[in-house]
Scaffold this active site. Structure first.
Site, PDB file in Angstrom:
ATOM      1  N   LYS A 113       4.298   8.525  11.862  1.00  0.00           N
ATOM      2  CA  LYS A 113       3.292   7.457  11.774  1.00  0.00           C
ATOM      3  C   LYS A 113       3.631   6.323  12.734  1.00  0.00           C
ATOM      4  CE  LYS A 113       1.220   4.685   7.965  1.00  0.00           C
ATOM      5  NZ  LYS A 113       1.300   4.465   6.494  1.00  0.00           N
ATOM      6  N   SER A 194      -2.978   4.904   3.983  1.00  0.00           N
ATOM      7  CA  SER A 194      -3.018   4.509   5.369  1.00  0.00           C
ATOM      8  C   SER A 194      -2.349   5.512   6.318  1.00  0.00           C
ATOM      9  CB  SER A 194      -2.350   3.146   5.523  1.00  0.00           C
ATOM     10  OG  SER A 194      -0.953   3.246   5.265  1.00  0.00           O
ATOM     11  N   THR A 215       3.264   2.330   0.397  1.00  0.00           N
ATOM     12  CA  THR A 215       3.555   1.153  -0.414  1.00  0.00           C
ATOM     13  C   THR A 215       2.878   1.318  -1.773  1.00  0.00           C
ATOM     14  OG1 THR A 215       3.556  -0.179   1.579  1.00  0.00           O
ATOM     15  CG2 THR A 215       3.411  -1.367  -0.510  1.00  0.00           C
ATOM     16  N   SER A 216       1.616   1.788  -1.714  1.00  0.00           N
ATOM     17  CA  SER A 216       0.876   2.129  -2.921  1.00  0.00           C
ATOM     18  C   SER A 216      -0.215   3.119  -2.536  1.00  0.00           C
ATOM     19  CB  SER A 216       0.275   0.865  -3.546  1.00  0.00           C
ATOM     20  OG  SER A 216      -0.361   1.176  -4.767  1.00  0.00           O
ATOM     21  N   GLY A 217       0.126   4.380  -2.481  1.00  0.00           N
ATOM     22  CA  GLY A 217      -0.873   5.422  -2.233  1.00  0.00           C
ATOM     23  C   GLY A 217      -1.003   5.919  -0.813  1.00  0.00           C
ATOM     24  N   SER A 218      -0.270   5.348   0.133  1.00  0.00           N
ATOM     25  CA  SER A 218      -0.562   5.661   1.536  1.00  0.00           C
ATOM     26  C   SER A 218      -0.044   7.003   2.034  1.00  0.00           C
ATOM     27  CB  SER A 218      -0.053   4.551   2.441  1.00  0.00           C
ATOM     28  OG  SER A 218      -0.959   3.484   2.406  1.00  0.00           O
TER      29      SER A 218
END
Ligand SMILES: *[C@@H]1O[C@H](CO)[C@@H](O)[C@H](O)[C@H]1NC(C)=O
Ligand SMILES: *[C@@H]1O[C@H](CO)[C@@H](O)[C@H](O)[C@H]1NC(C)=O
Ligand SMILES: *[C@@H]1O[C@H](CO)[C@@H](O)[C@H](O)[C@H]1NC(C)=O
Ligand SMILES: *[C@@H]1O[C@H](CO)[C@@H](O)[C@H](O)[C@H]1NC(C)=O
Ligand SMILES: *[C@@H]1O[C@H](CO)[C@@H](O)[C@H](O)[C@H]1NC(C)=O
Ligand SMILES: *[C@@H]1O[C@H](CO)[C@@H](O)[C@H](O)[C@H]1NC(C)=O
Ligand SMILES: *[C@@H]1O[C@H](CO)[C@@H](O)[C@H](O)[C@H]1NC(C)=O
Ligand SMILES: *[C@@H]1O[C@H](CO)[C@@H](O)[C@H](O)[C@H]1NC(C)=O
Ligand SMILES: *[C@@H]1O[C@H](CO)[C@@H](O)[C@H](O)[C@H]1NC(C)=O
Ligand SMILES: *[C@@H]1O[C@H](CO)[C@@H](O)[C@H](O)[C@H]1NC(C)=O
Ligand SMILES: CC(=O)N[C@H]1CO[C@H](CO)[C@@H](O)[C@@H]1O
Length: 563
Positions: A113, A194, A215-218
């Site tokens: 990424k 993301s 971080t939360s779901g990426s």
């Protein structure tokens, strides 16, 4: 690192027009005996072919590069190809010839990424022109680990800009630097995010697999949307050294692959202590567990698996997911596990209405971004903190402000403005830990003596994000072909025909070995990934490039597209 949830209710439904239903491209079948099909190639297959000398790492780089370029205009999953990839591959081929084998990833191309830094010719921008031309003093720990295991870092994948920590009205997979990434399973598919580019690139075989950050779901959400098997590791299992941060308390780097075993190989390569990220000092074992050996088809037998029903909302659009989830429960029971239903997260409703999750991320970002920026050895725009980045973004047209606002930063800077050593931060952080821990996942695991909890992946990330616990996701199913399209505000298809979704296994900190086993056992019993093909598919295969050598380079002459 933060994913944007499709707002199901706010969206008008649009009837599917038959013009969307383009036939899938013809897949070559000339790749059978010698060469694995790159859409589904596994680590074991690539390692075997390399070992036998059927193809080289240079061939793999040539083939994957061609595939990236074939779909660049439609999917925009990869923003940069490593200009050194071919020479690195040639060196690794020479090393292999010479009798050195570094491990299963020796010579295997991996994408990362565009927020994980490399000390080479590639950019590390989080998708922002504020960081174009910025350089780091050394490889990030992740990049260094990959290189040491012999993986070829093939390129950088696009992402939701700033890991989706900038704007309240942007789109998943969009960055100023990388454009709009799209998913491959339907016209204009929302790739989720993301780690959008990593998800899409892995799903159509633009490399063996990719690294994402969460971080939360990426990681979980793009794996859900792109038919992948992935691990969101415990915060601290994988170093965040020289990774553009959102939150030291929640950020983690993990593998995004097509199979659970490939994710296991990659996790084994990147896990471990790093003096430059002290969260890794919490790793409870000296030797990394054998995540690959954990891939056993009988891993579900005798396990206690909980279902926190109160996390699942009911809505029309979710019916295919909820139905598939019920089937998964039955199947897990058949596999010898004990299902414990209604192991509800007792603090979930309070948590859902709490400001604390947002406060922690805002304040961590204000604190942690300057720390990253201070490590740059070249910083052409001179940005030092979030205030500078906001200023740059607002006055640089290519950043598309104000059409894409800077609402997240406005909230952090103007609404909060304090750092993460402030008592107000601590109060918010402690509330998160309590509601998501004893009244959430860790409470459910303890109160019902569970090994793990399962959820449809779209509902899995939030609670584990707050307490830094791991999640494994594997493919579960697809929306049926007659599904009505639900577009986002910016016209991406968030729900639509044949869009994939996954199943998640949630567990205690550092329980990846257990969770990978559970994910693998489920994957092997179902094998749903290959039941639906992407609409957009590159067609270059190894057979088209073997023996071309290093002369091709990027933009080479691949004539295979018409086959
Ligand atoms: C490839 O596909 C063609 C058409 O479906 C079939 O006739 C042929 O036997 C296949 N070849 C191999 C090697 O599978
Ligand atoms: C993809 O296309 C864009 C626009 O043409 C180009 O700038 C970019 O370099 C391409 N990406 C790769 C990996 O070649
Ligand atoms: C091959 O191995 C020899 C002896 O270990 C070493 O000196 C040489 O540098 C190696 N060459 C390559 C290309 O790895
Ligand atoms: C890491 O270092 C920071 C700053 O020095 C400190 O606040 C934090 O508690 C440390 N974390 C761990 C897990 O040691
Ligand atoms: C758990 O949540 C479900 C769904 O909200 C609810 O029907 C059930 O009564 C709850 N069970 C317990 C034990 O709280
Ligand atoms: C924003 O940047 C411009 C140009 O560098 C500078 O003149 C201005 O003072 C900056 N504003 C703030 C609030 O930092
Ligand atoms: C995004 O929000 C900004 C600020 O509120 C607004 O000016 C802009 O029109 C919005 N863009 C879209 C596409 O809604
Ligand atoms: C676990 O049990 C404790 C003590 O009864 C209770 O306060 C807590 O809400 C429970 N947590 C969960 C998630 O069930
Ligand atoms: C799709 O097809 C299924 C089965 O044929 C049917 O039950 C369902 O109502 C259809 N849905 C839509 C949106 O047409
Ligand atoms: C590139 O492709 C063209 C058209 O197929 C062909 O004429 C040419 O010889 C090829 N060049 C190389 C270097 O293979
Ligand atoms: C590096 C890169 O791929 N840049 C492209 C990103 O997308 C925009 C918009 O489509 C292009 O203009 C860039 O060239």
């Amino acid at each position: 690192m933060l994913f944007l949830k499709a707002s199901f209710l706010a969206c008008a439904a649009l009837l599917l027009s038959s013009s969307f239903a383009a036939p899938a491209p013809q897949k070559s079948n000339t790749t059978n005996v010698l060469y694995p099909d790159l859409l589904e190639a596994t680590t074991d297959e690539l390692a075997e072919g390399l070992k036998k000398g059927l193809f080289t790492s240079v061939d793999l780089v040539n083939a994957y590069t061609a595939r990236i370029l074939e779909v660049n205009d439609t999917l925009r999953a990869v923003v940069e190809i490593n200009p050194d990839a071919l020479s690195i591959a040639a060196e690794l081929d020479a090393e292999r010839k010479n009798g050195t084998k570094r491990g299963p990833l020796h010579g295997v191309p991996i994408l990362i990424k565009n927020n994980i830094a490399t000390a080479d010719k590639m950019q590390n921008t989080a998708g922002s022109y504020a960081l174009l031309g910025a350089t780091v003093p050394r490889d990030s720990f992740m990049a260094a680990k990959l290189r040491r295991t012999g993986a070829v870092i093939l390129g950088k994948t696009n992402l939701s800009q700033w890991a989706n920590f900038r704007s309240f009205n942007t789109s998943n997979g969009w960055s100023a630097y990388g454009g709009q990434t799209l998913g491959a399973y339907f016209s204009n598919q929302d790739p989720s995010g993301s780690s959008s580019g990593s998800g899409v690139a892995s799903s159509v075989g633009l490399a063996l697999a990719a690294l994402g950050t969460e971080t939360s779901g990426s990681i979980l959400s793009p794996c859900d949307a792109n038919n992948l098997a992935c691990v969101k590791p415990t915060v601290g299992l994988t170093s965040r050294d020289l990774v553009i941060p959102i939150s030291e308390h929640q950020d983690t780097v993990g593998p995004m692959a097509r199979t659970m075993k490939d994710a296991a190989y990659l996790l084994a390569a990147i896990a471990g202590q790093d003096p430059n990220d002290n969260y890794t000092s919490a790793i409870p074992f000296r030797d990394t567990p054998d995540y690959v050996a954990a891939c056993r088809t009988d891993a579900l037998r005798g396990k206690r698996i909980g279902i926190p029903r109160n996390v699942l909302p009911r809505s029309e659009e979710l019916i295919p997911i909820l139905d598939a989830f019920e089937s998964a429960i039955a199947l897990i029971r058949e596999a010898g596990a004990t299902i414990v239903d209604n192991t509800n997260f007792t603090g979930y409703e309070q948590l859902s209405n709490s400001m604390s999750p947002g406060i922690v991320l805002d304040v961590d970002f204000i604190t942690d971004l300057p720390r990253y920026l201070s490590q740059l050895v070249a910083n052409p725009t001179g940005v030092q903190d979030v205030e500078d980045v906001r200023n740059f973004t607002q006055r640089t047209p290519v950043e598309e402000y104000p059409d894409r606002d800077t609402g997240v930063w406005d909230e952090a800077l103007d609404g909060l403005g304090f750092g993460n050593t402030d008592p107000r931060f601590w109060a918010a952080y402690q509330e998160n830990l309590f509601l998501a821990g004893p009244l959430g996942l860790t409470g459910a695991l303890a109160n019902y003596s569970l090994d793990a909890v399962i959820l449809p992946t779209s509902f899995a990330p939030f609670v584990p994000a707050l307490i830094g616990t791991p999640v494994v996701t594997v493919p579960l199913g697809f929306y049926p072909p007659n599904t009505t399209v639900i577009p986002t505000d910016r016209g991406l298809s968030a729900v639509g025909p044949n869009l994939p979704f996954g199943l998640s296994f949630l567990g205690e900190k550092f329980s990846e070995e257990l969770l990978i086993g559970l994910g693998y056992a489920f994957e092997q019993r179902t094998m749903v990934r290959e039941t639906v093909q992407p609409l957009v598919l590159p067609v270059t295969e190894l057979v088209d490039v073997v023996g071309m050598g290093t002369g091709m380079g990027r933009g080479g002459n691949y004539s295979s597209k018409e086959r």
